[in-house]
Design a protein around this motif. Structure first.
Motif, PDB file in Angstrom:
ATOM      1  N   SER A  47       5.669  22.756  -6.720  1.00  0.00           N
ATOM      2  CA  SER A  47       5.738  23.693  -5.607  1.00  0.00           C
ATOM      3  C   SER A  47       4.437  24.494  -5.532  1.00  0.00           C
ATOM      4  N   GLY A  48       3.820  24.486  -4.361  1.00  0.00           N
ATOM      5  CA  GLY A  48       2.561  25.195  -4.177  1.00  0.00           C
ATOM      6  C   GLY A  48       1.327  24.377  -4.470  1.00  0.00           C
ATOM      7  N   GLN A  49       1.485  23.205  -5.075  1.00  0.00           N
ATOM      8  CA  GLN A  49       0.336  22.347  -5.383  1.00  0.00           C
ATOM      9  C   GLN A  49      -0.164  21.661  -4.117  1.00  0.00           C
ATOM     10  N   ARG A  50      -1.458  21.507  -4.000  1.00  0.00           N
ATOM     11  CA  ARG A  50      -2.041  20.858  -2.837  1.00  0.00           C
ATOM     12  C   ARG A  50      -1.759  19.357  -2.867  1.00  0.00           C
ATOM     13  N   TRP A  51      -1.396  18.803  -1.701  1.00  0.00           N
ATOM     14  CA  TRP A  51      -1.139  17.365  -1.596  1.00  0.00           C
ATOM     15  C   TRP A  51      -2.469  16.677  -1.299  1.00  0.00           C
ATOM     16  N   ALA A  52      -3.137  16.256  -2.303  1.00  0.00           N
ATOM     17  CA  ALA A  52      -4.507  15.775  -2.093  1.00  0.00           C
ATOM     18  C   ALA A  52      -4.730  14.337  -2.527  1.00  0.00           C
ATOM     19  N   ARG A  57      -3.698  11.431  -1.220  1.00  0.00           N
ATOM     20  CA  ARG A  57      -3.963  10.476  -0.141  1.00  0.00           C
ATOM     21  C   ARG A  57      -4.031  11.237   1.183  1.00  0.00           C
ATOM     22  N   PRO A  58      -4.632  10.641   2.219  1.00  0.00           N
ATOM     23  CA  PRO A  58      -4.752  11.338   3.508  1.00  0.00           C
ATOM     24  C   PRO A  58      -3.393  11.726   4.097  1.00  0.00           C
ATOM     25  N   ALA A  59      -3.343  12.898   4.727  1.00  0.00           N
ATOM     26  CA  ALA A  59      -2.090  13.418   5.261  1.00  0.00           C
ATOM     27  C   ALA A  59      -1.508  12.529   6.362  1.00  0.00           C
ATOM     28  N   HIS A  60      -2.374  11.825   7.105  1.00  0.00           N
ATOM     29  CA  HIS A  60      -1.853  11.010   8.205  1.00  0.00           C
ATOM     30  C   HIS A  60      -1.053   9.804   7.719  1.00  0.00           C
ATOM     31  N   LEU A  61      -1.096   9.517   6.409  1.00  0.00           N
ATOM     32  CA  LEU A  61      -0.320   8.417   5.847  1.00  0.00           C
ATOM     33  C   LEU A  61       1.074   8.843   5.398  1.00  0.00           C
ATOM     34  N   ILE A  62       1.362  10.144   5.446  1.00  0.00           N
ATOM     35  CA  ILE A  62       2.663  10.629   4.987  1.00  0.00           C
ATOM     36  C   ILE A  62       3.761  10.140   5.923  1.00  0.00           C
ATOM     37  N   ARG A  63       4.826   9.580   5.321  1.00  0.00           N
ATOM     38  CA  ARG A  63       5.955   9.091   6.099  1.00  0.00           C
ATOM     39  C   ARG A  63       7.256   9.837   5.773  1.00  0.00           C
ATOM     40  N   ALA A  64       7.334  10.441   4.577  1.00  0.00           N
ATOM     41  CA  ALA A  64       8.560  11.141   4.192  1.00  0.00           C
ATOM     42  C   ALA A  64       8.231  12.244   3.195  1.00  0.00           C
ATOM     43  N   VAL A  65       8.965  13.349   3.301  1.00  0.00           N
ATOM     44  CA  VAL A  65       8.828  14.460   2.361  1.00  0.00           C
ATOM     45  C   VAL A  65      10.224  14.947   1.993  1.00  0.00           C
ATOM     46  N   LEU A  66      10.487  15.072   0.704  1.00  0.00           N
ATOM     47  CA  LEU A  66      11.730  15.643   0.202  1.00  0.00           C
ATOM     48  C   LEU A  66      11.357  16.820  -0.689  1.00  0.00           C
ATOM     49  N   ARG A  67      11.886  18.021  -0.370  1.00  0.00           N
ATOM     50  CA  ARG A  67      11.521  19.236  -1.099  1.00  0.00           C
ATOM     51  C   ARG A  67      12.713  19.764  -1.897  1.00  0.00           C
ATOM     52  N   THR A  68      12.381  20.292  -3.083  1.00  0.00           N
ATOM     53  CA  THR A  68      13.327  21.105  -3.841  1.00  0.00           C
ATOM     54  C   THR A  68      12.637  22.443  -4.093  1.00  0.00           C
ATOM     55  N   THR A  69      13.308  23.345  -4.802  1.00  0.00           N
ATOM     56  CA  THR A  69      12.677  24.638  -5.084  1.00  0.00           C
ATOM     57  C   THR A  69      11.463  24.492  -5.992  1.00  0.00           C
ATOM     58  N   ASP A  70      11.405  23.404  -6.765  1.00  0.00           N
ATOM     59  CA  ASP A  70      10.336  23.237  -7.752  1.00  0.00           C
ATOM     60  C   ASP A  70       9.264  22.228  -7.373  1.00  0.00           C
ATOM     61  N   ALA A  71       9.591  21.310  -6.470  1.00  0.00           N
ATOM     62  CA  ALA A  71       8.663  20.201  -6.245  1.00  0.00           C
ATOM     63  C   ALA A  71       8.826  19.631  -4.846  1.00  0.00           C
ATOM     64  N   ALA A  72       7.877  18.768  -4.505  1.00  0.00           N
ATOM     65  CA  ALA A  72       7.944  18.001  -3.261  1.00  0.00           C
ATOM     66  C   ALA A  72       7.635  16.549  -3.581  1.00  0.00           C
ATOM     67  N   ALA A  73       8.506  15.643  -3.145  1.00  0.00           N
ATOM     68  CA  ALA A  73       8.264  14.209  -3.271  1.00  0.00           C
ATOM     69  C   ALA A  73       7.732  13.733  -1.926  1.00  0.00           C
ATOM     70  N   ASP A 107       0.786  -1.227   0.000  1.00  0.00           N
ATOM     71  CA  ASP A 107       0.000   0.000   0.000  1.00  0.00           C
ATOM     72  C   ASP A 107       0.821   1.282   0.000  1.00  0.00           C
ATOM     73  N   GLY A 108       2.127   1.183  -0.170  1.00  0.00           N
ATOM     74  CA  GLY A 108       2.950   2.387  -0.175  1.00  0.00           C
ATOM     75  C   GLY A 108       2.976   3.062  -1.536  1.00  0.00           C
ATOM     76  N   SER A 109       3.335   4.347  -1.536  1.00  0.00           N
ATOM     77  CA  SER A 109       3.454   5.082  -2.798  1.00  0.00           C
ATOM     78  C   SER A 109       4.245   6.362  -2.567  1.00  0.00           C
ATOM     79  N   TRP A 110       4.845   6.857  -3.628  1.00  0.00           N
ATOM     80  CA  TRP A 110       5.443   8.189  -3.658  1.00  0.00           C
ATOM     81  C   TRP A 110       4.663   9.029  -4.655  1.00  0.00           C
ATOM     82  N   ARG A 111       4.406  10.278  -4.306  1.00  0.00           N
ATOM     83  CA  ARG A 111       3.762  11.215  -5.209  1.00  0.00           C
ATOM     84  C   ARG A 111       4.634  12.460  -5.317  1.00  0.00           C
ATOM     85  N   VAL A 112       4.687  13.037  -6.504  1.00  0.00           N
ATOM     86  CA  VAL A 112       5.441  14.272  -6.719  1.00  0.00           C
ATOM     87  C   VAL A 112       4.456  15.400  -7.006  1.00  0.00           C
ATOM     88  N   TYR A 113       4.599  16.484  -6.273  1.00  0.00           N
ATOM     89  CA  TYR A 113       3.731  17.652  -6.439  1.00  0.00           C
ATOM     90  C   TYR A 113       4.585  18.864  -6.826  1.00  0.00           C
TER      91      TYR A 113
END
Length: 280
Positions: free
Chosen positions: A82-87, A89-105, A74-80
């Motif tokens: 910069s400024g895009q809403r993370w919508a 999957r539910p926020a409580h399932l987030i385990r890791a976030v990696l940010r750059t100036t352009d995006a968030a993984a 049931d795991g997944s990575w999503r790329v958004y």
């Protein structure tokens, strides 16, 4: 359900978003990495190994590390952007976030999250068999590992990542259908293990890079038997069956995948669904 092709595709998406870029922030929501801070580190590459995802990183002092994650069921990575809403999957399932100036993984419901020195990276996947989508794919070794467990069912053997890395339940069901092998057949009774393994390899390769997996070649009718319990077989019209086998659900066509040992060898079947309900 993440399978080898899904994990490979995920690695490509992460590579496009992260590789060569400096991280402007990181956030780990698991106890073992709660104090890890990767801001200022550079993402070097992202790759897959079976169902494992590896993100290679360079620290500011140029030491090399790898962030490992496993998607399991049931795991997944999503790329958004910069400024895009993370919508997705539910926020409580987030385990890791990696940010750059352009995006968030953003990694959801990830398993086995760990950061190790890249020199030790191989230890993370040491128990895996040959990777169906790896440059070092070795069909003969995969066959050897399968054959070393002659008494397990062939469905179990295909799903065991120690034999060959990347096959999940979808591919196991579909490969066995296409080869005409009942899923509970012992490995020792499978007529041609090499052909079985080579077919799995071809199917994963064919779906590598696709946005939507298809076994049949038709996006709207993507599978032959998987998820089609109580519906007619696409090849012969016989009702597709579904049953639990070694803790996983198997699908098969009793006409196209006959069991020479008779009905007594089959797992117990669940009752048919109520009218209008088609369980997957």
């Amino acid at each position: 359900m993440p399978e080898g092709d899904t994990v490979w595709n995920t690695a490509q998406v992460l590579r496009a978003a992260l590789a060569g870029r400096r991280l402007t922030g990181s956030d780990f929501r698991v106890p073992r990495l709660a104090t890890v801070e990767l801001t200022g580190w550079v993402a070097l590459d992202c790759l897959s190994r079976g169902k494992h995802l590896l993100i290679r990183l360079a620290a500011p002092d140029d030491r090399r590390f790898t962030l490992h994650s496993h998607l399991r069921m049931d795991g997944s990575w999503r790329v958004y952007r910069s400024g895009q809403r993370w919508a997705s999957r539910p926020a409580h399932l987030i385990r890791a976030v990696l940010r750059t100036t352009d995006a968030a993984a953003v990694g959801y419901h990830l398993h086995e999250l760990v950061v190790v020195q890249t020199a030790r990276e191989a230890e993370l996947t040491a128990g895996s068999g040959p990777d169906l989508l790896g440059a070092d794919w070795d069909a003969a070794e995969a066959v050897r590992r399968l054959a070393a467990q002659p008494d397990v069912t062939v469905a179990e053997g295909l799903l065991d990542q120690r034999n060959l890395a990347g096959v999940g339940n979808v591919y196991a069901c579909e490969v066995l259908f296409l080869r005409g092998v009942a899923p509970w057949t012992p490995v020792r009774e499978v007529p041609d293990l090499t052909a079985l393994v080579e077919l799995a390899h071809r199917l994963l390769l064919a779906n590598r890079g696709r946005s939507r997996r298809t076994i049949t070649g038709l996006p709207q009718e993507a599978t032959y038997v998987y998820g089609r319990a109580h519906r007619p077989c696409r090849r012969c019209g016989t009702t597709v069956r579904r049953a639990e086998l070694a803790g996983r659900v198997s699908y098969w066509c009793p006409n196209c995948q006959p069991d020479q040992r008779g009905d007594a060898a089959r797992p117990a079947l669940p009752p048919p669904p109520a009218a209008g309900r088609w369980p997957r």
